[in-house]
Scaffold this active site. Structure first.
Site, PDB file in Angstrom:
ATOM      1  N   HIS A  63      61.982  38.418  58.745  1.00  0.00           N
ATOM      2  CA  HIS A  63      61.493  39.372  59.744  1.00  0.00           C
ATOM      3  C   HIS A  63      59.970  39.487  59.753  1.00  0.00           C
ATOM      4  CE1 HIS A  63      65.535  41.584  58.897  1.00  0.00           C
ATOM      5  NE2 HIS A  63      65.721  40.519  59.673  1.00  0.00           N
ATOM      6  N   LYS A  73      52.853  43.709  53.564  1.00  0.00           N
ATOM      7  CA  LYS A  73      53.929  44.263  52.739  1.00  0.00           C
ATOM      8  C   LYS A  73      53.650  44.024  51.264  1.00  0.00           C
ATOM      9  CE  LYS A  73      57.234  43.285  56.412  1.00  0.00           C
ATOM     10  NZ  LYS A  73      58.315  42.409  56.901  1.00  0.00           N
ATOM     11  N   TYR A 133      59.392  48.735  49.091  1.00  0.00           N
ATOM     12  CA  TYR A 133      58.173  48.075  49.547  1.00  0.00           C
ATOM     13  C   TYR A 133      57.320  48.973  50.434  1.00  0.00           C
ATOM     14  CZ  TYR A 133      61.430  46.549  53.259  1.00  0.00           C
ATOM     15  OH  TYR A 133      62.392  46.473  54.239  1.00  0.00           O
ATOM     16  N   LYS A 170      72.369  40.911  63.620  1.00  0.00           N
ATOM     17  CA  LYS A 170      71.022  40.601  64.140  1.00  0.00           C
ATOM     18  C   LYS A 170      70.486  39.341  63.471  1.00  0.00           C
ATOM     19  CE  LYS A 170      67.351  42.762  62.474  1.00  0.00           C
ATOM     20  NZ  LYS A 170      66.336  43.793  62.153  1.00  0.00           N
TER      21      LYS A 170
END
Ligand code: T46
Length: 186
Positions: A63, A73, A133, A170
């Site tokens: 993603h 991140k 995260y 997804k």
């Protein structure tokens, strides 16, 4: 496209916080803005995320959020273990489409800093794995995009067979790298 050593892909950073044990247990500074800035990553995190994956073989990803909601991140695992993967999506990068893969676990206490311009995903190596995260932009569903975790063009050697992997609907339907126009430029 291929797996590269982390040091071969500009912008990625492995963070190894100190962990101080004694008879009571341990203490660890798990985030220190100044220390990251001294390493060249002066980032302002605005959101903390926490996911639990109950089975081994859960795949989340790959993603990314597109600009203006792209996210840096800082990823770590506080229970269990993952193989964590970052794919370089920066057009013009000498490592475009290549990836780095690192094992993050409660045992090794490592963290992975993944800047904007990368797709991020992981597979759990143990059941009951919890990932924590920090991200530098808020969740923006309209900017949430992905690429197919096992796109052959990426050459990621996932330690789980496709038929055994546990994914969201997804993520099963994500496009391959060749089907997207990356919004990132090196
Ligand atoms: C990412 C996110 C999700 N959500 C909600 C949306 C859904 O109702 C639910 C699960 O979302 P999703 O299936 O996108 O969660 P993951 O598959 O773990 O997605 C994450 O997995 C990979 C590894 C990442 O790096 C991203 O941070 C993120 O995309 O949480 C929120 O409310 N806020 C958020 O920031």
């Amino acid at each position: 496209m291929a797996r590269r050593d982390l040091a071969e892909i500009p912008g990625l950073l492995l963070v190894e916080p100190g962990k101080f044990g004694d008879h009571r247990g341990f203490f660890s500074e798990t985030y220190n803005r100044r220390r990251l800035a001294e390493a060249g990553f002066d980032l302002e995190f605005v959101q903390d995320n926490h996911s639990l994956s109950v089975e081994r073989g859960v795949v989340r990803g790959l993603h990314f959020q597109s600009p203006p909601h792209a996210q840096d991140k800082l990823v770590r695992v506080v229970r269990g273990a993952v193989l964590d993967v970052a794919v370089d999506l920066r057009r013009g990068s000498p490592t475009f489409g290549d990836h780095a893969a690192v094992e993050l676990s409660a045992e090794n206490w490592r963290q992975f800093l993944i800047p904007k311009g990368f797709a991020h995903g992981f597979v759990t190596l143990e059941p009951e794995t919890e990932m924590i995260y920090k991200v530098t932009d808020y969740y923006a569903p309209e900017a949430d995009h992905g690429i197919l975790w096992n796109d052959p063009a990426l050459g990621i050697d996932w330690p789980v067979a496709p038929e055994a992997a546990r994914l969201s609907d997804k993520d099963r339907a994500q496009p391959g790298l060749a089907e997207i126009e990356s919004p990132f430029v090196f």
